[in-house]
Design a protein around this motif. Structure first.
Motif: not given
Lengths: 302, 610
Positions: B29, B31-33, B36, B74-76, B444-445
């Motif tokens: 995937f 992602t903006e990071f 993955v 999904p598209g990514n 959330h971490e």
């Protein structure tokens, strides 16, 4: 994909604020808009100065100068001159100052009222909610322009500050409804129940637990309220119910020179362009903030 | 990581007839990071009439793997390697061919039957949609086929059901409808993604029976995705274990579950709480903790006396969620409150926290009656009660760093100054085995297990005498659950608090409760010592619950399944199976109970098993 997300977060951790900032700065439209708005604010306040503090522009908005030709834009008068020879750049900058003060003031006041009303209605439910939301409905059913015009007229003796206050008092309704909806869902979350169970009081729950979680909604709605306030002030002033001479504002400038549209079009275009620039850039910033706070609406190209 | 393939050569059927085959599948995937890598080279086959279980904890890539088979990523996502469904290679199909393949060749059963069904369309509309889209039947013919399908999955009065909406059906019946939709176009393979996770254990057992008969009678291949080892033992022919995108072990169910080779599989199986082997708690433990705390043993920590709780509904008579419930939780004692969804167990927990008022009867906490307290006294009493909720993601304020979240009860009750609060938080972080550096981290971490530890630490901040734990481990992975439960037990012996432990998982209750209270539809069915209730139950309902809980051992589970079928026969219930030979008129077979579908219950059918 939640699977993918958890993996990433483990690799490098960002605080929620950092995540929002990161996403905001990747929104090009918002960044350009921020620069434009920053420039407008900077130029408007430094050029002719505020109050006693002088600015770098050598002309002032009240004096009449010798007319150069028809008064069309020249190097001496970049925005041109009006029919009696006043420097139009100085006038437009003064109008921009006033319009910006009104817009941000209205944004602040309506956000404050809207947040508090929405939070109390959503958290307490029952008769508090009924009373507050019926009041909101009442304000919504009266046409905004009419209400603002009447109140604006009443407040006209206090200058633009009175107008700012009155506009703030009539434009919080949309935000109150948004915040109430958000609070209604947040108050059922487990962390609020957990806080109640350790004996936390209602005020503390609202201001420490619930509202910080609704901050995304509030900030976005606040920016949009600012751009709406600019337009509302402009239309009111144009109709003659808003800012009264000798004060001036962008809307009032357009209204005063509307007959000059065919003969001296620059008198119409410059304030119009300023309104457009401010409203558009505030809207773009709001857009960027919404995307940054709500990653589900991600429009990033894969 | 090399895959340990334990499948003996005799079990490997010729590769050509597999209905679903993944070959060296990689999924990444963007992602903006950064990228993955979610699936790293999975090779797996599903044959007709075979159940292959894909096992792993959350984030292991099992759902991603199965989604590639439907071409629904999904598209990514970038996919390499090949996925074959029947004779089609998924990667080579154009959108039209993909649509044709979905439903016809491969179908999916989802985890949450309520969200998998469209709430504004009738059951009939949804069932006939697939038939009409694939051109199998139209109009009244499609309706007849839909009724036939409902009949097959054992839903009574199918013709009437066709006109009903999803909310009118119970959870188990909805999942049957989802299964009926999946088999409507007679696919060669069905992907079942955690098909029973959202269901009660007795309903789960029924749905598993149904799926089992489906592969026997229709010769469908099933790819079963689950984290529940009991379900694996009950259903699977072959098992594939995934860890962080890698396939670490494959083999027959018996091989993998009874003789695991990979270290991770062994750890995973070791963590599964085993019903009937719970170490439980001895009475000495209680006495020791009572002595330690020097509390008056005569005053129970929680005492419910003929408690009745009702929910008010607009325009309808109030709904009685808890009816005449009495039990006590002694000091230092853990009482397990067991029941299926809608049994009122969480309502009792909320009432014990003073969040819901009782209609009649009394709730006495540490000798004080909730109904008679004023606000100030109530706040003081709340200092002495702690609470842990089910979903650690929801129960910690996402805007508070961990340290502040744990210190919040101290701030509310204005205990100590900043320095002493910080010291207390550090001590608690040590107690729940989290590093002190977590003080400034945001929720959330943290992983789910770590968040639940924070949640437990927060509950213990004020050293409560009573702790209400509402399904504290059911949102966690098994290995995490095992660690959290172990920590919970050691904390309990250290702090000596009394605990009301609400759970639907009998094995978890078996592990840590002193006493057990079994609830059904707001009433107590049975209560007593853990050994008495869980080993020699007196009531039919308890027996049924115990029989329905699957254990992670295929041989033992097979015996348990037969026992359960015998028990059901004794109790006069029907064993669920696919009826492949429906009579010409699909009208209700007499005698089958029709639970929860109509009236009298505000939460629809959720209160009853299907």
């Amino acid at each position: 994909m939640t699977d993918a997300e958890t993996v990433t977060i483990e690799e490098k951790s960002y605080s929620q604020g950092q995540l929002v900032r990161r996403r905001f700065f990747r929104h090009k439209g918002a960044i350009v808009a921020m620069i434009v708005l920053g420039l407008v604010v900077l130029v408007a306040f430094t050029s002719i100065g505020i109050g006693p503090i002088p600015g770098w522009w050598d002309k002032n908005p009240v004096s009449q100068y010798e007319k150069v030709g028809t008064g069309a834009p020249t190097w001496a008068h970049p925005f041109g001159q009006d029919s009696i020879g006043k420097d139009y750049f100085a006038l437009v900058m003064l109008g921009t100052q006033k319009s910006l003060i009104i817009a941000f003031g209205v944004g602040l006041i309506s956000t404050l009222i809207g947040t508090v009303v929405g939070a109390f209605a959503g958290y307490y439910r029952g008769w508090v909610e009924s009373a507050l939301m019926r009041l909101t409905d009442l304000l919504i059913v009266i046409p905004l322009l009419v209400l603002a015009a009447v109140l604006g007229k009443i407040a006209s003796p206090w200058g633009i500050w009175g107008l700012t206050l009155m506009l703030g008092i009539v434009t919080w309704t949309g935000l109150a409804r948004l915040v109430r909806g958000e609070v209604l869902s947040l108050r059922e979350r487990d962390f609020v129940v957990a806080a109640t169970a350790v004996g936390t009081g209602a005020q503390r729950i609202i201001f420490k637990h619930v509202l910080p979680n609704a901050v995304g909604t509030i900030i976005v709605a606040a920016t949009l309220a600012i751009s709406a306030a600019i337009l509302l002030e402009t239309s009111l002033s144009f109709l003659g119910f808003g800012v009264q001479p000798p004060d001036t504002s962008l809307g009032l400038l357009i209204s005063q020179y509307q007959t000059a549209f065919t003969t001296r079009p620059w008198l119409f275009w410059w304030p119009g362009l300023m309104i457009l620039a401010i409203a558009l850039s505030v809207n773009f910033i709001g857009d960027g903030l919404r995307d940054a706070f709500d990653p589900r609406q991600n429009r990033s190209k894969a | 990581m090399p895959t340990l393939d334990l499948t003996s050569s005799a079990d490997i059927v010729a590769g050509g007839d597999a209905v679903l085959a993944f070959t060296d599948l990689h999924v990444t995937f963007g992602t903006e990071f950064g990228d993955v890598h979610a699936v790293k080279g999975v090779t797996l086959e599903v044959h007709p009439g075979e159940v292959v279980a894909l096992v792993g904890e959350s984030g292991s890539g099992k759902s991603v793997t199965s989604t590639t088979a439907l071409g629904l990523l999904p598209g990514n996502a970038r996919v390499s390697g090949s996925v074959r469904v029947g004779d089609k290679i998924v990667g080579d199909l154009d959108p039209a061919a993909l649509r044709k393949m979905r439903g016809n060749d491969i179908a999916m059963v989802f985890q949450e039957p309520m969200t998998a069904l469209n709430p504004v369309l009738t059951i009939g509309d949804q069932l006939t949609e697939a038939l009409q889209l694939h051109g199998l039947a139209y109009g009244s013919q499609a309706m007849a086929r839909a009724a036939e399908l409902l009949e097959m999955v054992g839903i009574p009065e199918p013709r009437r059901r066709l006109k009903q909406y999803p909310h009118e059906l119970s959870g188990g019946q909805r999942q049957r409808v989802v299964i009926a939709m999946a088999i409507s176009c007679d696919p060669r393979v069905i992907i079942a993604d955690e098909p029973t996770t959202a269901l009660d254990v007795t309903v789960q057992a029924d749905i598993l029976d149904l799926l089992r008969s489906l592969k026997d009678k229709l010769d469908t291949g099933i790819l079963l995705i689950t984290h529940n080892m009991g379900v694996v033992a009950d259903m699977a022919d072959r098992v594939a274990v995934m860890l962080k995108g890698d396939l670490v072990e494959t083999g027959t169910a018996e091989q993998v579950l009874t003789n695991p080779q990979h270290e991770y599989t062994r750890r995973l199986l070791g963590a599964v709480p085993h019903l009937g082997e719970g170490s439980g708690q001895s009475d000495e433990g209680v006495r020791a903790s009572v002595e330690k705390e020097k509390v008056d043993a005569a005053v129970p920590a929680l005492e419910l006396d003929n408690l009745v709780i009702e929910y008010h509904r607009l325009g309808k008579p109030p709904f009685r969620a808890v009816d005449d419930v009495s039990f006590t939780v002694g000091p230092g004692e853990i009482v397990g409150l067991v029941g299926e969804s809608g049994s009122g167990k969480s309502t009792i927990g909320k009432c014990a926290l003073g969040l819901i008022p009782a209609v009649s009867g009394a709730v006495r906490i540490l000798g004080e009656d909730y109904g008679r307290l004023r606000r100030k006294q109530l706040k003081d009493l709340r200092r002495r009660i702690g609470v842990v909720f089910q979903d650690p993601a929801a129960s910690i304020n996402p805007r508070f760093p961990v340290g502040e979240a744990i210190a919040e009860p101290l701030a509310v009750h204005q205990v100590g100054d900043a320095a002493s609060r910080k010291q207390r938080v550090m001590d608690l972080l040590d107690a729940v085995e989290l590093p002190r550096s977590f003080y400034n981290r945001y929720p959330h971490e943290l992983s789910g297990g770590q968040r639940q530890r924070v949640s437990i630490a927060r509950a213990l901040t004020l050293e409560p005498e009573l702790l209400v734990a509402d399904e504290p481990t059911s949102a966690l992975d098994v290995s995490v659950q095992a660690a959290v439960l172990e920590m919970f037990l050691s904390l309990q012996s250290e702090f000596g608090f009394a605990c009301l432990f609400v759970s639907h998982d009998l094995a978890v209750i078996d592990l840590l409760a002193h006493k057990v209270v079994v609830l059904q539809n707001g009433r107590i069915v049975e209560q007593g010592d853990r050994d008495t209730v869980l080993r020699t139950p007196r009531e039919d309902y308890t027996k049924r619950l115990l029989a329905a809980a699957p254990v992670p051992d295929p041989i033992e589970q097979k015996l348990r399944r037969e026992d359960r079928h015998r028990l059901l026969a004794e109790l006069g219930d029907e064993i669920v199976e696919l009826r492949v030979d429906p009579t010409s008129d699909p009208e209700p077979p007499a005698g089958r109970k029709t639970p929860g579908a109509e009236g009298g219950n505000p939460l629809g059918g959720a209160f009853h098993g299907g």
